[in-house]
Design an enzyme around this catalytic site. Structure first.
Site, PDB file in Angstrom:
ATOM      1  CB  CYS A  25      -4.976  10.592  11.158  1.00 22.80           C
ATOM      2  SG  CYS A  25      -3.646  10.093  11.094  1.00 22.80           S
ATOM      3  NE  ARG A  33      -6.941   4.405   5.557  1.00 25.97           N
ATOM      4  CZ  ARG A  33      -5.661   5.253   5.631  1.00 25.97           C
ATOM      5  NH1 ARG A  33      -6.177   5.072   6.981  1.00 25.97           N
ATOM      6  NH2 ARG A  33      -4.207   5.685   5.693  1.00 25.97           N
ATOM      7  NE  ARG A  82       0.552  11.364  10.783  1.00 25.76           N
ATOM      8  CZ  ARG A  82       0.230   9.934   9.882  1.00 25.76           C
ATOM      9  NH1 ARG A  82      -1.250   9.054  10.395  1.00 25.76           N
ATOM     10  NH2 ARG A  82       0.867   9.168   8.450  1.00 25.76           N
ATOM     11  NE  ARG A 112      -1.906  12.996   7.404  1.00 21.05           N
ATOM     12  CZ  ARG A 112      -0.681  12.760   7.067  1.00 21.05           C
ATOM     13  NH1 ARG A 112      -0.181  11.900   6.339  1.00 21.05           N
ATOM     14  NH2 ARG A 112      -0.020  13.841   7.185  1.00 21.05           N
ATOM     15  CE  LYS A 147      -1.703   1.478   3.756  1.00 20.06           C
ATOM     16  NZ  LYS A 147      -1.165   3.175   4.118  1.00 20.06           N
ATOM     17  CG  ASN A 148       2.832   2.802   3.435  1.00 22.17           C
ATOM     18  OD1 ASN A 148       0.885   2.854   3.090  1.00 22.17           O
ATOM     19  ND2 ASN A 148       3.071   2.609   5.150  1.00 22.17           N
ATOM     20  CG  ASP A 203       3.109   1.356   9.350  1.00 25.90           C
ATOM     21  OD1 ASP A 203       3.113   1.595   8.039  1.00 25.90           O
ATOM     22  OD2 ASP A 203       2.381   2.197  10.111  1.00 25.90           O
TER      23      ASP A 203
HETATM   24  C1  EPZ Z   1       3.887   7.096   5.822  1.00 21.69           C
HETATM   25  O1  EPZ Z   1       3.467   8.114   6.739  1.00 21.69           O
HETATM   26  C2  EPZ Z   1       2.865   5.811   6.139  1.00 21.69           C
HETATM   27  N1  EPZ Z   1       2.281   6.051   5.493  1.00 21.69           N
HETATM   28  C3  EPZ Z   1       2.892   5.514   7.272  1.00 21.69           C
HETATM   29  O2  EPZ Z   1       2.237   3.793   7.697  1.00 21.69           O
HETATM   30  C4  EPZ Z   1       4.134   5.154   8.490  1.00 21.69           C
HETATM   31  O3  EPZ Z   1       3.277   4.641  10.020  1.00 21.69           O
HETATM   32  C5  EPZ Z   1       4.910   6.401   7.809  1.00 21.69           C
HETATM   33  O4  EPZ Z   1       5.283   6.957   6.919  1.00 21.69           O
HETATM   34  C6  EPZ Z   1       5.816   5.536   9.085  1.00 21.69           C
HETATM   35  O5  EPZ Z   1       6.198   5.155   8.553  1.00 21.69           O
HETATM   36  C7  EPZ Z   1       2.092   5.935   4.486  1.00 21.69           C
HETATM   37  O6  EPZ Z   1       2.979   5.465   3.324  1.00 21.69           O
HETATM   38  C8  EPZ Z   1       1.330   6.722   3.144  1.00 21.69           C
HETATM   39  P1  EPZ Z   1       5.985  10.282   8.746  1.00 21.69           P
HETATM   40  P2  EPZ Z   1       4.253   9.861   6.778  1.00 21.69           P
HETATM   41  O7  EPZ Z   1       6.014  11.688   8.204  1.00 21.69           O
HETATM   42  O8  EPZ Z   1       4.640   9.819   5.687  1.00 21.69           O
HETATM   43  C9  EPZ Z   1       6.529  13.584  11.597  1.00 21.69           C
HETATM   44  C10 EPZ Z   1      -0.250   2.735   7.571  1.00 21.69           C
HETATM   45  O9  EPZ Z   1      -0.859   2.002   8.804  1.00 21.69           O
HETATM   46  N2  EPZ Z   1       6.276  14.267  10.769  1.00 21.69           N
HETATM   47  O10 EPZ Z   1       7.652   9.747   8.377  1.00 21.69           O
HETATM   48  O11 EPZ Z   1       3.084  10.042   7.339  1.00 21.69           O
HETATM   49  C11 EPZ Z   1       4.716  12.832  12.056  1.00 21.69           C
HETATM   50  O12 EPZ Z   1       3.823  13.588  12.730  1.00 21.69           O
HETATM   51  C12 EPZ Z   1       0.706   4.440   7.689  1.00 21.69           C
HETATM   52  O13 EPZ Z   1       0.499   2.058   6.624  1.00 21.69           O
HETATM   53  C13 EPZ Z   1       6.425  15.578  11.556  1.00 21.69           C
HETATM   54  O14 EPZ Z   1       6.534  16.238  12.587  1.00 21.69           O
HETATM   55  O15 EPZ Z   1       5.100   9.103   8.044  1.00 21.69           O
HETATM   56  C14 EPZ Z   1       5.051  11.914  12.389  1.00 21.69           C
HETATM   57  O16 EPZ Z   1       4.809  11.528  14.010  1.00 21.69           O
HETATM   58  C15 EPZ Z   1       0.019   5.063   9.591  1.00 21.69           C
HETATM   59  N3  EPZ Z   1       6.339  16.161  10.055  1.00 21.69           N
HETATM   60  C16 EPZ Z   1       6.677  10.880  11.788  1.00 21.69           C
HETATM   61  O17 EPZ Z   1       6.953  12.530  11.903  1.00 21.69           O
HETATM   62  C17 EPZ Z   1       6.212  16.044   8.750  1.00 21.69           C
HETATM   63  O18 EPZ Z   1       6.108  17.253   7.723  1.00 21.69           O
HETATM   64  C18 EPZ Z   1       6.384  10.617  10.675  1.00 21.69           C
HETATM   65  O19 EPZ Z   1       6.228  10.501   9.770  1.00 21.69           O
HETATM   66  C19 EPZ Z   1       5.352  14.386   8.440  1.00 21.69           C
HETATM   67  C20 EPZ Z   1       5.632  13.719   9.198  1.00 21.69           C
END
Ligand code: EPZ
Length: 418
Positions: free
Chosen positions: A116, A399, A121, A92, A22-23, A307
């Protein structure tokens, strides 16, 4: 409201064909609009997040068509540059279209996707990075209008946190920017490598994806490409946890063991035997009784994936011994704990730390899923709980898991969707 009804206690035995990741598929589908030529994405999983992404592609003016597990996208006649609020709220991760849209159209209008189930986020890393490539944005009334002024220009960008989404948005904007972009402290997830491999097949010049520093040489144009999505490592871990808690024995085809390197040791410490065959086959043989005194810290890849935390927590609930989980990535990713307690688990949460004391047997109950991986944790719990477990909130699980009840039935689970 549809529910999954599970009669626990059946041992899972057999073979699982793993869905596409998915990701990986979500950012790669967004990337298809960077070219005006047709792309064909093979191994596209049948998920509601994919359906929403296809709706966005169609809304923008692309022509899309499924042929079995292959999705054909013709992005030639894109005539819109905005993502309506309903899509941003429904999913999102549609923020990933921002980088692709400003690169293709020179401007974009999106609405803030809102928080979310996993907590706020923020998108600060996305916006600060894109601004360093020349994007100009103004925000009002929850909408953000972006444009690229005189065009995107390559730059040296350091991410304060290896955000997956921010790394992807920067790659999508940099591949056709003028000059070179270097992303330092980039996310290293396999899905980042998959995105870079697809884009390089389209003629992009990306080096170092999967390492901490990614170098991108901007090119003028990209062509389309045929590309196969990598298998879903989180789905693999979920089926492995389901097998572990039911003293089962499964074979998973099409898996990349290196994508599971931080999780396989946890299964082995719990008493599972993991055999890896060539060409990506993995067999997991579970013991009669799991044992665990694990300490798990979720970290950016190649650390333990956040995850995987919910389904692995369920496995630890069913193991003899006490384990500790520290959730370092998301602020509130313990929504499944309350529901696991209803199933007889013994878990104490203090901030980002959860202490899991294994119990002899979970007992079936009615529970409600609040997020995607929390839903997976409840399914794993239902498979080993005594009696009947009914799980509502199925929109979450659909999802990210393709036909989860069909896959589990095939290997002996007593599970049905009513
Ligand atoms: C991706 O989300 C995945 N989603 C998530 O999978 C996964 O948990 C996550 O990466 C971490 O591996 C998809 O790929 C569609 P991040 P993403 O930006 O990109 C903070 C699932 O269950 N952050 O690495 O949103 C954020 O709040 C989903 O399949 C900032 O602070 O993850 C979080 O605490 C859930 N500022 C941490 O970084 C930003 O601008 C990780 O977020 C962006 C992120």
């Amino acid at each position: 409201m549809p529910k999954l009804v599970i009669e626990g206690g059946k041992s899972l035995k057999g073979e699982i064909k793993l869905q596409g990741a998915k990701n990986s598929v979500l950012p790669i589908l967004a990337a298809t609009i960077l070219s005006e030529e047709e792309s064909v994405i093979h191994g596209c999983p049948n998920l509601s997040d994919v359906a929403i992404t296809v709706e966005i592609l169609n809304f923008l003016g692309c022509k899309t068509k499924f042929e079995g597990e292959s999705l054909i996208i013709n992005p030639k006649n894109i005539n819109k540059n905005k993502i309506p609020e309903m899509y941003m709220r429904k999913m999102r991760s549609s923020i990933i279209f921002l980088g692709a849209l400003i690169s293709r159209m020179g401007c974009a209008e999106i609405s803030l996707p809102g928080g979310c189930e996993l907590g706020p986020r923020p998108l600060d890393l996305h916006f600060s990075g894109l601004r360093q490539l020349g994007m100009i944005s103004e925000e009002s009334h929850g909408k953000i209008k972006c444009n690229v002024g005189r065009g995107l220009v390559g730059n040296n960008i350091v991410l304060s946190f290896p955000s997956v989404g921010a790394t992807e948005n920067l790659i999508l904007s940099a591949v056709k920017a003028k000059g070179e972009t270097i992303i330092t402290n980039a996310a290293r997830e396999p899905e980042i490598q998959d995105l870079a491999n697809y884009l390089n097949k389209c003629g992009a010049k990306i080096r170092g994806a999967g390492e901490g520093t990614i170098k991108i040489e901007g090119v003028d144009r990209l062509q389309g490409a045929h590309y196969s999505i990598i298998p879903d490592r989180i789905a693999a871990i979920t089926y492995m946890a389901a097998t572990a808690v039911t003293s089962g024995d499964i074979l998973i085809n099409r898996v990349y063991p290196e994508h599971l390197s931080s999780v396989i040791p946890i299964f082995e410490e719990c008493g599972c035997i993991i055999e890896i065959f060539d060409k990506g086959k993995l067999r997991l043989i579970a013991p009669e009784r799991l044992l665990s005194n694990a300490v798990i810290r979720t970290m950016p890849y190649p650390g333990f994936p956040t995850d995987a935390q919910p389904p692995i927590m369920t496995m630890l609930c069913a193991a003899e011994g006490s384990s500790i989980i520290i959730e370092n990535i998301f602020e509130s990713r313990y929504k499944h704990v309350g529901e696991l307690l209803r199933l007889g688990a013994d878990i104490k949460v203090e901030g980002r730390t959860a202490i899991v004391n294994g119990v002899k047997r979970l007992s079936g109950a009615d529970v409600r899923a609040e997020d995607l991986r929390g839903a997976a944790a409840l399914v794993v719990a239902g498979l080993c709980a005594e009696g009947t477990t009914k799980i509502s909130g199925l929109r979450h699980i659909d999802r990210g898991y393709e036909d989860i009840e069909g896959n589990l039935c095939k290997i002996g689970a007593n599970i049905k969707r009513i």
